[in-house]
Scaffold this motif. Structure first.
Motif, PDB file in Angstrom:
ATOM      1  N   ASN A   1     -28.360  37.584  61.878  1.00  0.00           N
ATOM      2  CA  ASN A   1     -29.705  37.017  62.057  1.00  0.00           C
ATOM      3  C   ASN A   1     -30.658  38.027  62.677  1.00  0.00           C
ATOM      4  O   ASN A   1     -31.808  38.167  62.254  1.00  0.00           O
ATOM      5  N   ILE A   2     -30.175  38.746  63.709  1.00  0.00           N
ATOM      6  CA  ILE A   2     -31.024  39.750  64.377  1.00  0.00           C
ATOM      7  C   ILE A   2     -31.417  40.854  63.405  1.00  0.00           C
ATOM      8  O   ILE A   2     -32.584  41.258  63.329  1.00  0.00           O
ATOM      9  N   LEU A   3     -30.422  41.376  62.632  1.00  0.00           N
ATOM     10  CA  LEU A   3     -30.713  42.431  61.654  1.00  0.00           C
ATOM     11  C   LEU A   3     -31.699  41.950  60.604  1.00  0.00           C
ATOM     12  O   LEU A   3     -32.588  42.689  60.183  1.00  0.00           O
ATOM     13  N   LEU A   4     -31.541  40.697  60.193  1.00  0.00           N
ATOM     14  CA  LEU A   4     -32.438  40.145  59.187  1.00  0.00           C
ATOM     15  C   LEU A   4     -33.866  40.091  59.712  1.00  0.00           C
ATOM     16  O   LEU A   4     -34.811  40.489  59.030  1.00  0.00           O
ATOM     17  N   VAL A   5     -34.019  39.649  60.951  1.00  0.00           N
ATOM     18  CA  VAL A   5     -35.357  39.567  61.550  1.00  0.00           C
ATOM     19  C   VAL A   5     -35.980  40.955  61.683  1.00  0.00           C
ATOM     20  O   VAL A   5     -37.152  41.166  61.352  1.00  0.00           O
ATOM     21  N   LEU A   6     -35.172  41.950  62.168  1.00  0.00           N
ATOM     22  CA  LEU A   6     -35.691  43.310  62.319  1.00  0.00           C
ATOM     23  C   LEU A   6     -36.102  43.902  60.985  1.00  0.00           C
ATOM     24  O   LEU A   6     -37.123  44.589  60.876  1.00  0.00           O
ATOM     25  N   LEU A   7     -35.293  43.645  59.943  1.00  0.00           N
ATOM     26  CA  LEU A   7     -35.602  44.186  58.615  1.00  0.00           C
ATOM     27  C   LEU A   7     -36.881  43.572  58.066  1.00  0.00           C
ATOM     28  O   LEU A   7     -37.711  44.263  57.469  1.00  0.00           O
ATOM     29  N   ILE A   8     -37.049  42.264  58.299  1.00  0.00           N
ATOM     30  CA  ILE A   8     -38.268  41.606  57.820  1.00  0.00           C
ATOM     31  C   ILE A   8     -39.486  42.171  58.544  1.00  0.00           C
ATOM     32  O   ILE A   8     -40.534  42.438  57.941  1.00  0.00           O
ATOM     33  N   ILE A   9     -39.366  42.394  59.866  1.00  0.00           N
ATOM     34  CA  ILE A   9     -40.485  42.963  60.636  1.00  0.00           C
ATOM     35  C   ILE A   9     -40.821  44.365  60.142  1.00  0.00           C
ATOM     36  O   ILE A   9     -41.986  44.722  59.927  1.00  0.00           O
TER      37      ILE A   9
END
Length: 533
Positions: free
Chosen positions: A168-176
């Motif tokens: 989830n954290i990686l997904l959020v960082l990638l989206i940002i």
């Protein structure tokens, strides 16, 4: 911007993979939670516990301890079911043995399962109906495997939970990251209109030189933005023109226009980054400093090539040009003045809406100066250069003091007394080297029908590849300098050149001329001979 645009396709693929991992982890986590809810605290027949046969209704006596009923007498009880003995958890953390009577109703479940009895956790239970007080000989075993199974289950739950959180954290960082990258590219001006994606747009008849001249007029240190992005992919390597300690130099072609390509070895990435940084300095662009076009990294299989693309000058270096070309006074002054002009711009700090730092070259020699088609020079090879901003009052120089070409090193560099914290020291070391270059140029000037063969400085005092010790012996201890031909004294122009070079290579750095003073002196010499600057 297309979803699978060439510049972003790796980012989108990564995003899809992370979404897939996230959905798969969530599904596994849900399945595991459901499965744990269906598991009983202990396995039943697989654990070796037999099913309880249907009992008869004949009452019997049992021993009781901690589970005695109100009608119990002398720690005994009477039941129509079974006698039992259990191992239970204590609040203090230990185990205790308890016993008592089980009634017939519901005893199959009680004897086969671990239940909560009197708010105590039953770890193991054994039942009997052989005879009165048969539970005196029952010894239920502790279920060690069950505990480890619970621990392993907890670890599995935690590992899965951590993996879901990380995804989830990686997904959020990638989206940002993708959002800001998309936003930045959306606001960038587009120079490429109505052409293929890998092509750079130029107006009809416009050349690469025209685009870099446009960059010069804007005051930018780097070249035309779209050129820098795409030109490296379109260059055709034609022939190798040189080789140095950092890599090779090639003549290449871009749309039939010649460019110079400096190819760094993969191990010299730091040098490539440093030289690129210097060339991209704001307000560095000058007619007597080699024109920078682009820097790029090209990967071909397992080989990584670091490109530095600049203007191409077919005459090559000043070293090569002097070896094959004798000079008249006008040609000599053109070479000397243009070289001094480039060095002066390099050394100068410029203030305004944009600030150009002062830059010291630290490796000046005739091989690092190129000769242009019009007979003027430009300073090249800025890989060892250092910047200095007066407001910061500091010099960002690596710990290594001895840098450059030994033959051209100033006395204070050879004997390691250069003041590293005083930027003027680096500029004066450049001026010593420039004095040797003036000597090389003046030797090739014809006077009284005589011209000297080209030679390197100290050619008659040093071996072909001198060591630092050799240089120190000649330059520092004996304080010798290159020999001055006697014919120079009978020629006014060469006599002035002799005075100029000797003031540049003075042993005391404080006594040397600055690049600006040399430039002005050469300008006066040209004006006195009606030579247009």
């Amino acid at each position: 911007m297309g979803w699978l645009e060439a510049s972003n396709w790796q980012l989108h693929v990564s995003l899809i993979v992370l979404l897939s991992m996230h959905m798969k982890a969530a599904s596994l986590f849900s399945m595991l939670i459901k499965s744990t809810g269906e598991l009983s605290p202990v396995s039943r027949e697989s654990n070796g516990e037999s099913t309880v046969p249907a009992p008869t209704q004949k009452p019997m006596w049992c021993r009781c301890n901690r589970h005695c009923r109100a009608d119990s007498v002398n720690s005994t009880c009477r039941t129509d079911g079974y006698c039992f003995t259990t191992v239970e958890d204590e609040e203090s953390g230990g185990h205790t043995i308890a016993s008592g009577c089980l009634h017939f109703e519901g005893l199959d479940i009680q004897c086969r399962d671990m239940l909560i009895i009197h708010e105590r956790r039953t770890l193991s239970i054994a039942c009997c109906r052989d005879k009165d007080f048969c539970n005196e000989n029952l010894h239920p075993a502790l279920p060690s495997l069950r505990n480890s199974d619970c621990v392993e289950g907890d670890i599995g739950h935690r590992a899965l939970l951590i993996s879901v959180i990380v995804c989830n954290i990686l997904l959020v960082l990638l989206i940002i990251f993708w959002y800001f990258r998309h936003k930045r590219q959306a606001t960038r001006p587009h120079y490429c209109i109505g052409v293929e994606q890998d092509e750079t747009y130029f107006a009809p008849g416009e050349t690469l030189k025209d685009s870099t001249q446009w960059s010069q007029s804007t005051g930018s240190g780097s070249s035309f933005p779209m050129v820098e992005i795409t030109i490296a992919r379109q260059i055709e390597m034609v022939k190798q023109t040189g080789k140095g300690r950092y890599g090779e130099v090639w003549m290449g072609k871009w749309r039939e226009e010649k460019v110079a390509v400096k190819v760094f070895f993969a191990t010299e990435e730091a040098s490539w980054l440093k030289e690129t940084e210097i060339y991209e300095t704001v307000l560095l662009r000058h007619e007597n400093i080699l024109g920078f076009i682009a820097a790029d990294i090209k990967c071909t299989g397992t080989l990584t090539e670091l490109y530095l693309i600049t203007d191409y000058h077919e005459h090559g270096s000043l070293y090569d040009y002097l070896k094959s070309t004798p000079l008249d006074p006008k040609a000599m002054l053109n070479l000397a003045y243009s070289s001094a002009s480039g060095l002066c711009h390099l050394h100068m700090e410029i203030f305004g809406t944009q600030v150009k730092p002062a830059i010291a070259h630290r490796d000046l020699k005739s091989k690092n100066i190129l000769v242009k088609k019009d007979g003027t020079c430009c300073i090249a090879d800025l890989g060892l250069a250092v910047k200095w901003f007066s407001d910061k009052n500091g010099v960002d120089v690596p710990p290594k003091k001895l840098v450059g070409t030994k033959r051209y090193m100033a006395p204070e560099v050879l004997d390691k007394r250069l003041n590293r914290n005083h930027f003027q020291s680096y500029l004066m070391a450049d001026m010593y080297s420039f004095g040797l270059i003036l000597w090389e140029v003046a030797r090739r000037c014809v006077s009284e029908g005589i011209v000297d063969k080209y030679q390197l400085p100290y050619h008659d005092l040093l071996p072909t590849d001198p060591s630092c010790k050799d240089m120190w012996e000649i330059v520092c201890r004996k304080k010798l300098r290159p020999a001055l031909p006697s014919r120079w004294r009978s020629d006014e122009c060469l006599r002035q050149m002799e005075k100029l070079m000797t003031e540049c290579w003075a042993h005391d750095p404080a006594s040397r001329l600055t690049a600006l003073r040399v430039k002005k002196t050469l300008a006066k010499m040209m004006e006195s001979r009606d030579i247009t600057i």
